[in-house]
Design a protein around this motif. Structure first.
Motif, short mmCIF file in Angstrom:
data_model
loop_
_atom_site.label_atom_id
_atom_site.label_comp_id
_atom_site.label_asym_id
_atom_site.label_seq_id
_atom_site.Cartn_x
_atom_site.Cartn_y
_atom_site.Cartn_z
N GLN A 3 0.85 -1.19 0.00
CA GLN A 3 0.00 0.00 0.00
C GLN A 3 0.88 1.24 0.00
OE1 GLN A 3 -3.84 0.61 2.37
NE2 GLN A 3 -2.37 1.75 3.60
N ASN A 4 0.68 2.10 -1.01
CA ASN A 4 1.51 3.31 -1.07
C ASN A 4 0.95 4.38 -0.15
OD1 ASN A 4 -0.64 4.58 -2.38
ND2 ASN A 4 0.26 4.38 -4.41
N SER A 5 1.59 5.53 -0.14
CA SER A 5 1.23 6.59 0.81
C SER A 5 -0.12 7.21 0.52
CB SER A 5 2.31 7.68 0.81
OG SER A 5 2.42 8.24 -0.50
N THR A 6 -0.66 7.02 -0.70
CA THR A 6 -1.98 7.56 -1.03
C THR A 6 -3.09 6.54 -0.79
OG1 THR A 6 -1.83 6.86 -3.34
CG2 THR A 6 -0.93 9.04 -2.78
N GLY A 7 -2.73 5.36 -0.35
CA GLY A 7 -3.73 4.33 -0.04
C GLY A 7 -3.95 3.32 -1.15
N GLU A 8 -3.31 3.51 -2.31
CA GLU A 8 -3.46 2.57 -3.42
C GLU A 8 -2.77 1.26 -3.05
OE1 GLU A 8 -2.58 2.32 -8.23
OE2 GLU A 8 -2.02 4.10 -7.07
N GLN A 9 -3.45 0.13 -3.35
CA GLN A 9 -2.94 -1.17 -2.94
C GLN A 9 -2.62 -2.06 -4.13
OE1 GLN A 9 -5.45 -3.09 -0.09
NE2 GLN A 9 -5.29 -1.45 1.42
N LEU A 10 -1.66 -2.97 -3.91
CA LEU A 10 -1.25 -3.93 -4.94
C LEU A 10 -0.94 -5.26 -4.26
CD1 LEU A 10 -0.27 -4.47 -7.94
CD2 LEU A 10 2.01 -3.90 -7.10
N GLU A 11 -1.45 -6.36 -4.84
CA GLU A 11 -1.17 -7.69 -4.30
C GLU A 11 0.12 -8.25 -4.91
OE1 GLU A 11 -4.43 -10.34 -4.84
OE2 GLU A 11 -5.45 -9.65 -3.02
N LEU A 12 1.00 -8.79 -4.05
CA LEU A 12 2.22 -9.45 -4.50
C LEU A 12 1.87 -10.93 -4.69
CD1 LEU A 12 4.77 -7.77 -2.05
CD2 LEU A 12 3.87 -6.92 -4.22
N THR A 13 1.26 -11.23 -5.84
CA THR A 13 0.68 -12.55 -6.08
C THR A 13 1.75 -13.60 -6.38
OG1 THR A 13 0.37 -11.92 -8.39
CG2 THR A 13 -1.50 -11.62 -6.89
N TYR A 19 9.39 2.47 -5.63
CA TYR A 19 8.61 3.40 -4.83
C TYR A 19 9.45 4.65 -4.59
CZ TYR A 19 11.53 2.07 -0.84
OH TYR A 19 12.59 1.85 -0.01
N ASN A 20 8.77 5.73 -4.29
CA ASN A 20 9.47 6.98 -3.97
C ASN A 20 9.12 7.47 -2.58
OD1 ASN A 20 10.98 7.34 -6.33
ND2 ASN A 20 9.22 8.16 -7.42
N LYS A 21 7.86 7.75 -2.38
CA LYS A 21 7.46 8.39 -1.13
C LYS A 21 7.32 7.43 0.03
CE LYS A 21 4.47 12.12 0.46
NZ LYS A 21 3.29 12.94 0.16
N GLY A 22 7.24 6.13 -0.28
CA GLY A 22 7.13 5.15 0.80
C GLY A 22 5.81 4.40 0.77
N GLY A 23 5.64 3.53 1.72
CA GLY A 23 4.42 2.74 1.81
C GLY A 23 4.55 1.64 2.84
N ARG A 24 3.56 0.74 2.85
CA ARG A 24 3.55 -0.36 3.81
C ARG A 24 3.32 -1.68 3.11
NH1 ARG A 24 0.24 2.23 9.02
NH2 ARG A 24 2.11 3.17 9.95
#
Length: 411
Positions: A304-314, A335-340
């Protein structure tokens, strides 16, 4: 081998330091259903069950190398026809020699006592129904029953002692397994928290995260099929391998191929005890702000990036050890700004409820990673049912810090 030892009422075995069978008496050959000299020159693994091979490596070998005797160690042998034979093994290394002498005693006596006790009880019940004509038989049967009960009481005392010792061993093994788990990481570019809970004494789940160099990290989570001692022993053997490979900076596909080869070496002679393992590995470079990963049949990781957009690592390949000739494909994102990132095993939530995890990340972007961990643990408790109670639970949370505007792409 001397005739006295060759036909002794117990098995006798002589091993070299590397486990090669140098001598074996006829008593043991008969039990294992092998012809004379067939096993000479073979490795002891040839007559051990798969769990016994692992137990042999983890307990037997260290004791011998420490110049200590092996006393009444419980393992299982396998006959030429695939039958398991439980035995107690005593072993000692000869003085000024690398030769190891072993004495093996079968453990079928308890079953014989129990069967005799049941027969005696049946005779007693029959005698009672025959009234006066069976009084003499009844007295004999009752006497036999009393004798067998005394023997069973003594056996139960021994079993209770064995059970207590086994529990102590399991507790020690659990402490060793939990001690091997890596500690949380807090650096300028990255933060990692983790959770681990076994469904029984020992777990088939394992994770590890390692600071390879100032800007690079290796993170892995895996789940061996099944639960309990056998899965835990396999997990620990995999853990020692992937820790060495990750810290030495090997690529993700090479790490997975080595883990795959390790499983095949464990089970190459016994398909019935075959185990497979799902896993996901991340290689993170905080300087280049890249994430490279492989997912081998594991539940998809969540980015999940800093704007809340999510991606599955399938999944990028089948589980480790599933069939020969596997190749493991790497994928990457930037990534640039970060995420979780959230990595987890299938005991955390029911596969049909995976949307709960995406919602949890989406609704808690502003909280700390420690707070997010607490919320995920609470979610598992709230959702707890029969599915979760029978599975190990393990997850990793990763907080990546970056600069500039968020932008990520998958390759």
């Amino acid at each position: 081998m001397e005739n006295l030892l060759n036909h002794a009422p117990c098995g006798f075995l002589t091993l070299s330091e590397d486990g090669t069978i140098l001598a074996i008496n006829q008593t043991l050959l008969t039990v294992l259903e092998y012809d004379t000299d067939v096993l000479i020159g073979k490795n002891i693994n040839h007559i051990l069950t798969v769990p016994a091979r692992i137990f042999y490596q983890l307990y037997f070998i260290p004791l011998i190398k420490a110049d200590k005797p092996v006393e009444e160690m419980y393992i299982s042998l396998q006959t030429a026809n695939g039958e398991d034979i439980p035995v107690l093994i005593n072993a000692i290394q000869r003085k000024n020699s690398l030769v190891i002498d072993c004495v093996l005693v079968q453990m079928h006596k308890r079953n014989e006592y129990e069967n005799e006790l049941l027969i005696a009880k049946k005779k007693a019940e029959t005698a009672l129904s025959e009234k006066r004509q069976a009084n003499k038989e009844l007295e004999v049967a009752l006497h036999k029953l009393e004798m067998k009960q005394k023997e069973l009481i003594e056996l139960n005392k021994e079993n209770q002692k064995f059970k207590l010792e086994t529990q102590m061993e399991l507790h020690l093994a659990k402490n060793i397994q939990e001690t091997s788990l890596t500690k949380p990481i807090f650096t300028e570019g990255l933060q990692i928290e983790a959770f681990y809970q076994a469904s029984s004494e020992l777990s088939g789940d394992m994770y590890g995260f390692y600071h390879i160099n100032p800007n690079q990290y290796g993170i892995i989570i895996l789940d061996v099929m099944g639960h309990g001692i056998s899965s835990a022993l396999i997990t620990m053997s995999l853990q020692s391998l992937f820790q060495r490979l990750i810290l030495n900076g090997f690529r993700a596909d090479i790490i997975f191929k080595e883990l795959d080869n390790h499983l095949y070496r464990l089970f190459q002679e016994n398909d019935e005890t075959w185990h497979y393992c799902t896993a996901i590995y991340l290689f993170i470079d905080t300087d280049q702000r890249t994430i490279e990963y492989i997912n081998a049949g594991h539940p998809p990781g969540l980015w999940q990036n800093s704007t809340g957009e999510q991606l599955e690592l399938t999944s990028t390949s089948p589980p480790i050890g599933s069939f020969p000739g596997l190749t493991f494909k790497r994928r990457s994102l930037t990534y640039n700004k970060g995420g979780r990132i959230l990595l987890y095993t299938d005991g955390v939530v029911d596969p049909y409820d995976s949307h709960l995890l995406t919602s949890l990340l989406e609704n808690n972007q502003g909280i700390t990673l420690t707070e997010l961990k607490q919320k995920l643990v609470q979610l598992m408790k709230d959702e707890e049912n029969g599915y979760h109670n029978n599975d190990d639970q393990c997850f990793i949370l990763i907080d990546l810090k970056g600069v500039e505007e968020q932008n990520f792409c998958v390759k």
